[in-house]
Enzyme design. Structure first.
Site, short mmCIF file in Angstrom:
data_model
loop_
_atom_site.label_atom_id
_atom_site.label_comp_id
_atom_site.label_asym_id
_atom_site.label_seq_id
_atom_site.Cartn_x
_atom_site.Cartn_y
_atom_site.Cartn_z
N GLU A 100 -13.72 -7.72 -8.42
CA GLU A 100 -13.74 -8.54 -7.19
C GLU A 100 -14.77 -9.65 -7.42
O GLU A 100 -15.92 -9.36 -7.74
CB GLU A 100 -14.11 -7.65 -5.98
CG GLU A 100 -14.43 -8.40 -4.70
CD GLU A 100 -13.32 -9.36 -4.23
OE1 GLU A 100 -12.18 -8.93 -4.06
OE2 GLU A 100 -13.64 -10.56 -4.04
N SER A 115 -6.53 -1.17 -1.05
CA SER A 115 -5.93 -0.49 -2.21
C SER A 115 -6.94 0.36 -3.00
O SER A 115 -6.58 1.46 -3.44
CB SER A 115 -5.22 -1.51 -3.10
OG SER A 115 -5.98 -2.68 -3.22
N HIS A 142 0.82 -1.22 0.00
CA HIS A 142 0.00 0.00 0.00
C HIS A 142 0.85 1.27 0.00
O HIS A 142 0.47 2.28 -0.60
CB HIS A 142 -0.95 0.00 1.20
CG HIS A 142 -2.05 -1.01 1.06
ND1 HIS A 142 -2.78 -1.48 2.14
CD2 HIS A 142 -2.55 -1.67 -0.03
CE1 HIS A 142 -3.68 -2.36 1.71
NE2 HIS A 142 -3.54 -2.49 0.41
N ASP A 160 -14.18 -12.11 -12.80
CA ASP A 160 -12.78 -12.52 -12.65
C ASP A 160 -11.85 -11.34 -12.98
O ASP A 160 -12.06 -10.64 -13.99
CB ASP A 160 -12.50 -13.70 -13.58
CG ASP A 160 -11.04 -14.07 -13.58
OD1 ASP A 160 -10.60 -14.68 -12.58
OD2 ASP A 160 -10.32 -13.72 -14.53
N GLY A 161 -10.84 -11.16 -12.16
CA GLY A 161 -9.96 -10.01 -12.31
C GLY A 161 -9.18 -9.99 -13.61
O GLY A 161 -9.05 -8.94 -14.26
N HIS A 169 -7.96 -7.70 -8.27
CA HIS A 169 -8.39 -8.39 -7.03
C HIS A 169 -8.56 -7.33 -5.95
O HIS A 169 -7.64 -7.08 -5.16
CB HIS A 169 -7.36 -9.43 -6.59
CG HIS A 169 -7.14 -10.53 -7.58
ND1 HIS A 169 -6.46 -10.34 -8.76
CD2 HIS A 169 -7.51 -11.84 -7.57
CE1 HIS A 169 -6.42 -11.48 -9.44
NE2 HIS A 169 -7.06 -12.41 -8.75
N ASP A 185 -3.27 -8.23 -7.33
CA ASP A 185 -3.03 -8.60 -5.93
C ASP A 185 -3.84 -9.86 -5.60
O ASP A 185 -4.79 -9.82 -4.82
CB ASP A 185 -3.45 -7.42 -5.03
CG ASP A 185 -3.19 -7.69 -3.57
OD1 ASP A 185 -2.39 -8.60 -3.24
OD2 ASP A 185 -3.80 -6.99 -2.72
N1 SAM Z 1 -6.06 -5.58 -3.18
C1 SAM Z 1 -6.72 -5.59 -1.88
C2 SAM Z 1 -6.03 -4.61 -0.97
O1 SAM Z 1 -4.80 -4.50 -1.02
O2 SAM Z 1 -6.73 -3.92 -0.23
C3 SAM Z 1 -6.71 -6.97 -1.25
C4 SAM Z 1 -7.19 -8.05 -2.15
S1 SAM Z 1 -7.16 -9.66 -1.46
C5 SAM Z 1 -5.47 -10.02 -1.32
C6 SAM Z 1 -7.63 -10.62 -2.83
C7 SAM Z 1 -9.09 -10.51 -3.23
O3 SAM Z 1 -9.25 -11.17 -4.49
C8 SAM Z 1 -10.08 -11.18 -2.29
O4 SAM Z 1 -11.02 -10.23 -1.87
C9 SAM Z 1 -10.75 -12.27 -3.14
O5 SAM Z 1 -12.14 -12.41 -2.87
C10 SAM Z 1 -10.56 -11.75 -4.54
N2 SAM Z 1 -10.50 -12.73 -5.60
C11 SAM Z 1 -10.11 -14.04 -5.55
N3 SAM Z 1 -10.11 -14.59 -6.79
C12 SAM Z 1 -10.51 -13.61 -7.64
C13 SAM Z 1 -10.67 -13.54 -9.05
N4 SAM Z 1 -10.44 -14.62 -9.83
N5 SAM Z 1 -11.05 -12.37 -9.59
C14 SAM Z 1 -11.29 -11.27 -8.82
N6 SAM Z 1 -11.15 -11.28 -7.48
C15 SAM Z 1 -10.77 -12.42 -6.89
#
Ligand code: SAM
Length: 259
Positions: A115, A97, A19, A139-140, A42, A160
């Site tokens: 997300e 983030s 961050h 999906d991200g 993500h 992330d």
């Molecule tokens: N980037 C955030 C931050 O720094 O505040 C933290 C994100 S956390 C490490 C990862 C997130 O990715 C989770 O909320 C999870 O639900 C989501 N996630 C998991 N697989 C995913 C996908 N295929 N596409 C999008 N989001 C996904």
């Protein structure tokens, strides 16, 4: 089936690494008037309550931002966001983030966030509703492929992942190579854990071999619990902004004192 919930880890020493470098990069990018795009694959829920049972259970924020808050001067962009979030949302509030990005970007900038977890996505939409950010329940990487190259073309993408699926480490190299081909001027920043198992190693070797001018920055810290597999945090940044390496070096000196 997604089980990862960032609330257990929000504000930990990996978040501080990711961050603070993110905030520095966004602040650097906004020195120019030109509008930019910020993308995230993500996103998580954007606003975390460090007083929540989950956060208290792991104690990761207590060992993280609670210790590290004094590392950053008041005029550091990460400090500015932390102060504003606490002023707006209370003393235990911590920005993910997406919220860091929305605090540092301008109304002329564009934010797209993906997300996939429905509950996290609902919380994300709620936290980001005043900002105009677009929150995709998708999906991200699919989202990033659909949007790259974005308009405006100037900007950055944060990747992330929660690394819940074993194949994530194999897929990410290919995904980043594809995204870089589509958006060769974009800053692409990947966060990854440093694991005692070494699972991150082959992915990093492939990335470092392919992208010689990228910035690879790693910090180490004591594990959150005895035997915990994560012992550090890494950021791999394609097209790193000028000065990022110096900022990363300053941060590394702080982490070095923890060991
Ligand atoms: N980037 C955030 C931050 O720094 O505040 C933290 C994100 S956390 C490490 C990862 C997130 O990715 C989770 O909320 C999870 O639900 C989501 N996630 C998991 N697989 C995913 C996908 N295929 N596409 C999008 N989001 C996904």
């Amino acid at each position: 089936m997604l089980s990862y919930q960032h609330i257990y880890h929000a504000g930990n020493l990996a978040d501080v690494h990711k961050h603070s470098l993110l905030a520095w990069m966004l602040s650097y990018l906004t020195r120019k008037d030109k509008p930019l795009t910020y993308l995230e694959t993500h996103a998580g829920r954007a606003l975390y309550d460090l007083g929540a049972e989950e956060a208290l259970k792991t104690g990761e924020a207590a060992a993280g931002i609670a210790q590290a808050r004094g590392w950053f001067k008041a005029d550091h962009p990460y400090s500015k966001v932390l102060d504003r979030v606490v002023a707006e949302d209370g003393p235990q509030a911590y920005p993910g983030s997406p919220l860091i990005a929305s605090h540092l970007l301008r109304p002329t900038d564009t934010i797209h966030l993906a997300e996939l977890h429905p509950r996290e996505h609902s919380a994300l939409e709620l936290a980001m509703s005043p900002t105009g950010a677009k929150c995709h329940l998708r999906d991200g990487f699919e989202t990033a492929f659909a949007l790259c190259p974005p308009t405006p073309r100037r900007g950055m993408l944060l990747i992330d992942p929660s690394y819940e699926i074993k194949t994530d480490y194999d897929d990410i190299f290919r995904h980043i190579a594809k995204l870089h081909r589509a958006w060769n001027v974009g800053i692409i920043a990947l966060w990854y854990p440093i694991l005692t198992s070494g699972s991150h190693g082959p992915m990093l070797n492939a990335l470092s071999g392919q992208f010689k001018d990228a910035l690879r920055h790693e910090v180490r810290f004591p594990p959150a619990r005895p035997g915990h597999g994560m012992v550090g945090s890494g950021m791999f940044v394609l097209n790193p902004p000028y000065g990022l390496a110096d900022e990363a070096r300053r941060l590394a000196a702080r982490y070095a004192k923890l060991r």
